[in-house]
Design a protein around this motif. Structure first.
Motif, short mmCIF file in Angstrom:
data_model
loop_
_atom_site.label_atom_id
_atom_site.label_comp_id
_atom_site.label_asym_id
_atom_site.label_seq_id
_atom_site.Cartn_x
_atom_site.Cartn_y
_atom_site.Cartn_z
N VAL A 283 26.05 25.22 13.12
CA VAL A 283 24.89 26.69 12.95
C VAL A 283 23.83 25.88 12.33
CG1 VAL A 283 23.72 29.19 12.51
CG2 VAL A 283 26.09 29.17 13.32
N ILE A 284 24.25 25.60 10.76
CA ILE A 284 23.50 24.78 10.26
C ILE A 284 22.57 23.62 10.96
CG2 ILE A 284 22.79 24.53 7.98
CD1 ILE A 284 23.06 26.96 8.33
N ALA A 285 24.02 22.74 11.69
CA ALA A 285 23.88 21.75 11.69
C ALA A 285 22.65 21.56 13.52
CB ALA A 285 25.09 21.23 12.21
N ALA A 286 23.24 22.73 14.24
CA ALA A 286 22.73 22.83 14.82
C ALA A 286 21.17 23.18 15.03
CB ALA A 286 23.08 24.36 15.83
N TYR A 287 20.94 24.40 14.55
CA TYR A 287 19.10 25.06 13.64
C TYR A 287 18.94 23.68 13.28
CZ TYR A 287 15.75 26.93 10.62
OH TYR A 287 14.45 27.90 10.04
N MET A 288 19.59 22.68 12.43
CA MET A 288 18.52 21.01 11.40
C MET A 288 17.90 20.09 13.02
SD MET A 288 17.90 22.19 8.95
CE MET A 288 18.40 23.23 7.80
N MET A 289 19.21 19.93 14.31
CA MET A 289 18.91 19.17 15.04
C MET A 289 18.21 19.71 16.14
SD MET A 289 22.62 19.19 15.73
CE MET A 289 22.25 18.59 17.44
N ASN A 290 17.31 21.09 15.83
CA ASN A 290 16.46 21.66 17.46
C ASN A 290 15.49 20.89 16.84
OD1 ASN A 290 15.70 22.80 19.43
ND2 ASN A 290 16.12 25.04 18.08
N HIS A 291 14.27 20.29 17.42
CA HIS A 291 13.06 20.30 17.34
C HIS A 291 12.87 19.24 16.18
CE1 HIS A 291 12.17 24.03 19.43
NE2 HIS A 291 12.23 25.19 18.85
N LEU A 292 13.99 18.52 15.94
CA LEU A 292 14.35 17.01 15.47
C LEU A 292 13.14 16.61 15.23
CD1 LEU A 292 15.14 16.55 12.39
CD2 LEU A 292 17.36 15.59 13.86
N ASP A 293 12.72 15.85 16.42
CA ASP A 293 11.88 13.98 16.62
C ASP A 293 10.61 15.26 17.28
OD1 ASP A 293 13.82 12.96 16.22
OD2 ASP A 293 14.51 13.35 18.03
N ASN A 294 10.24 16.52 17.15
CA ASN A 294 8.92 16.87 17.08
C ASN A 294 8.06 16.80 15.78
OD1 ASN A 294 9.98 17.76 19.65
ND2 ASN A 294 10.25 19.97 19.63
N PRO A 295 6.87 17.41 16.04
CA PRO A 295 5.83 16.92 15.25
C PRO A 295 6.44 18.65 14.02
CG PRO A 295 4.93 16.59 16.84
CD PRO A 295 5.82 16.68 17.90
N PRO A 296 5.83 18.73 12.76
CA PRO A 296 6.19 20.13 11.93
C PRO A 296 5.05 20.81 12.32
CG PRO A 296 5.14 18.40 10.75
CD PRO A 296 5.35 17.52 11.69
N PRO A 297 5.96 22.06 12.35
CA PRO A 297 4.80 23.04 12.95
C PRO A 297 2.97 23.28 11.63
CG PRO A 297 6.88 24.18 12.74
CD PRO A 297 6.94 22.84 12.27
N PRO A 298 2.70 23.86 12.04
CA PRO A 298 1.69 24.16 11.86
C PRO A 298 1.64 25.07 10.12
CG PRO A 298 1.29 24.76 14.30
CD PRO A 298 2.05 24.69 14.36
N GLY A 299 0.97 23.87 9.60
CA GLY A 299 1.17 24.00 7.90
C GLY A 299 2.10 23.75 7.35
N CYS A 300 3.42 22.61 7.70
CA CYS A 300 3.92 22.06 7.29
C CYS A 300 4.00 20.81 7.02
CB CYS A 300 5.43 22.63 8.08
SG CYS A 300 5.90 24.62 8.50
N THR A 301 4.76 19.87 6.09
CA THR A 301 4.88 18.64 6.07
C THR A 301 5.61 18.11 6.67
OG1 THR A 301 5.87 18.50 4.23
CG2 THR A 301 3.59 19.46 3.49
#
Length: 325
Positions: A283-301
């Motif tokens: 579950v954690i691996a899947a969570y971390m894989m999602n959006h991995l190559d996208n820019p971070p959400p607004p307000g995140c580094t």
């Protein structure tokens, strides 16, 4: 990529300085604290949000930790939730006490500040050592005992945090999502098994223990007496009593700690079925894989994506050993 990425958890943010906090909130803080703010240190460089966070010295000599954010960024809700949760935690939990909060409105933007007890400590897990792993393990065992029954009503399930990500491995298999870059070359081969494990989560990752749900090296402090403190309590959920500790194991294993023996010995996991722990890791691996190559959400580094890639890598490697991938 032939190895896991490096993440310096002490240097993952570029926070605004004290001058970014409006005068209206500074005045509200002075009233709430009952004394003036004498000086404010440079913002801390850990974390992944753009909220202000720094140690402050008050006119009455106290030192506190001050966080503030406008309602235009994620940190605003996180700081409010933290203030609510920490005030209700059992005394047995080592979490910096909330000193006060303050609110203000400036040019139509609402600001919130939370002031906590200052803990002079260091971050463990950079890298993990046997001594620090033992201290943190003991702390997680005490936390699990203290957080049952839950100190707060109406908590969501731990699995709800990643509910939208359980299908990520299956979606990659189906070509609906791209395979994330920078992970193990053998990942495509194990995706079917990873998908089966992740999809079992609703029946496995359940429980009535409150959990911090976001323990990472930068959310832990070890003070000069060896006491382990947990900070940033804005993700409290319900789940099995072992989830907080289990979430620390893959990175510790990556740093050379024998977590497989620790799993068999700890009262948190000694009786937990292997597949349950493997489902959690999937579950954690899947969570971390999602959006991995996208820019971070607004307000995140940008370091948020580095953290995700390191987490995905280490959870996958942990599973690879356990399941002989």
């Amino acid at each position: 990529m032939s190895r896991a990425p490096d993440v310096d958890y002490a240097a993952t943010s570029a926070r605004p300085d004290w001058t970014s906090v409006p005068a209206s909130l500074r005045e509200a803080l002075t009233v709430a604290l009952g004394t003036g703010i004498k000086s404010v240190a440079r913002p801390v460089s850990s974390g992944f949000t753009s909220g202000f966070a720094a140690r402050a010295t008050l006119d009455d000599g106290r030192q506190v930790f001050l966080k503030a954010a406008p309602d235009t960024v994620h940190a605003f809700k996180a700081y409010r939730r933290e203030a609510e949760v920490v005030a209700k935690l059992p005394a047995a939990i080592h979490a910096p006490a909330i000193v006060t909060t303050a609110v203000s409105s400036d040019a139509g933007v609402q600001w919130f500040a939370v002031v906590s007890e200052w803990v002079d400590g260091r971050m463990p897990g950079t890298p993990w050592t046997a001594d620090d792993f033992a201290r943190v393990t003991a702390s997680c065992e005490r936390m699990a005992d203290a957080l049952h029954p839950s100190p707060l009503d109406g908590l969501g399930a731990f699995g709800d945090l990643a509910a939208g990500d359980l299908a990520v491995p299956r979606q990659i298999l189906a070509g609906e999502l791209p395979l994330p870059t920078g992970l193990q070359e053998w990942l495509p081969r194990v995706l079917p098994e990873l998908a089966d494990l992740a999809e079992a989560a609703p029946k496995v990752i359940v429980g009535d223990n409150a959990a911090h749900s976001d323990l990472r090296p930068d959310n832990l402090l070890i003070d000069g007496s060896g006491v382990c403190w947990a900070v940033d309590w804005n993700w409290l959920t319900l789940g099995p009593r072992w989830v907080d500790w289990a979430g620390l194991l893959p990175l510790a294993q990556h740093h050379g700690i024998d977590t497989f023996t620790a799993v068999r010995r700890s009262p948190l996991t000694a009786d937990v079925p292997n597949d349950h722990l493997d489902t959690f890791a999937a579950v954690i691996a899947a969570y971390m894989m999602n959006h991995l190559d996208n820019p971070p959400p607004p307000g995140c580094t940008p370091a948020l994506r580095q953290h995700q890639r390191l987490s995905a890598w280490t959870f996958l490697n942990w599973l690879a050993v356990r399941r002989e991938w």
